[in-house]
Design an enzyme around this catalytic site. Structure first.
Site, PDB file in Angstrom:
ATOM      1  N   ARG A 124       0.816  10.431   0.072  1.00 26.15           N
ATOM      2  CA  ARG A 124       1.125  11.518   1.008  1.00 26.15           C
ATOM      3  C   ARG A 124       2.392  12.275   0.630  1.00 26.15           C
ATOM      4  O   ARG A 124       2.792  13.211   1.334  1.00 26.15           O
ATOM      5  CB  ARG A 124       1.300  10.963   2.421  1.00 26.15           C
ATOM      6  N   GLU A 166       0.846  -1.194   0.000  1.00 26.63           N
ATOM      7  CA  GLU A 166       0.000   0.000   0.000  1.00 26.63           C
ATOM      8  C   GLU A 166       0.882   1.244   0.000  1.00 26.63           C
ATOM      9  O   GLU A 166       1.559   1.536   0.990  1.00 26.63           O
ATOM     10  CB  GLU A 166      -0.924   0.026   1.217  1.00 26.63           C
ATOM     11  N   LYS A 178     -11.689  -1.454   6.102  1.00 30.11           N
ATOM     12  CA  LYS A 178     -10.511  -1.090   6.884  1.00 30.11           C
ATOM     13  C   LYS A 178     -10.979  -0.475   8.204  1.00 30.11           C
ATOM     14  O   LYS A 178     -11.826   0.417   8.203  1.00 30.11           O
ATOM     15  CB  LYS A 178      -9.669  -0.085   6.094  1.00 30.11           C
TER      16      LYS A 178
END
Length: 213
Positions: free
Chosen positions: A51, A47, A134
């Site tokens: 950012r 993943e 999640k």
């Protein structure tokens, strides 16, 4: 992509390893060796969080690594979804969920691990058809004990808890019936990346891959 198809694909991805590395990369040069080290250590699902300025390029590079299954984390907008898909992401992860974000993932055939923190959020996603979600931020929301309690009235939902989880805490989550895998950043510490210690990351990955579930 329907919610049912997205959940089925998300379940297949979560079944590949007990831990999904949550990766924040500042340097594009680290992308390929990091992906190779994690895959070699037994953690094929990667993943890459959106950012940093190089995140989309990191996804492009990691998508070329044999054995890797690369996704984009921190999806916040439809534009993020479109860009992640174009970069080669095969799944998406979000800290929460909005109708616009889910619509975009379905439109672009990107399986989504949508984030939820409360029973109401979990139920809203379930109502739409998402049975794999999640749980975030896991530790701040009560940890494994909270997720176990949520599983009692909502046994039909499976989770990938993420947020504050360490090697020591991961087994508490992985033993739960409603947990498929967990996400964590401890397998790719910045210090080892900066040092180019890819063997050290292989070791951390192998340790995480060996966790029982």
């Amino acid at each position: 992509m329907t919610p049912q198809e997205a959940s089925r694909r998300a379940a297949e991805i979560c079944a590949l390893a007990p831990v999904i590395p949550v990766l924040v990369l500042e340097e594009l040069a680290h992308a390929r060796p990091l992906a190779e080290a994690l895959v070699k250590g037994g953690l094929p699902v990667l993943e890459v969080t959106l950012r940093t300025p190089v995140a989309l390029d990191v996804i492009r590079v990691m998508a070329e690594v044999p054995g890797g299954v690369v996704g984009a984390g921190t999806l916040l907008t439809p534009a993020d979804v479109k860009a992640a898909k174009a970069a080669g992401a095969t799944f998406g992860v979000s800290p929460g969920a909005t109708d616009r974000l889910i619509d975009a993932c379905e439109e672009h055939d990107l399986p989504l691990l949508a984030g939820a923190a409360t029973c109401s959020e979990i139920m809203a996603l379930l109502e739409r058809g998402y049975t794999v979600q999640k749980f975030f931020p896991a530790e701040a929301n009560g940890g494994a004990a909270a997720l176990a309690a949520i599983g009692a009235p909502l046994p039909q939902v499976s989770f990938c808890p993420t947020g504050g989880i360490t090697l020591a805490k991961a087994p508490d989550y992985l033993k739960l019936k409603n947990v498929m895998c967990c996400g964590g950043s401890w397998v790719a510490p910045k210090a080892l990346m900066q040092a180019g210690d890819w063997d050290g990351i292989v070791t951390l990955a192998a340790e995480a891959a060996a966790l029982p579930r």
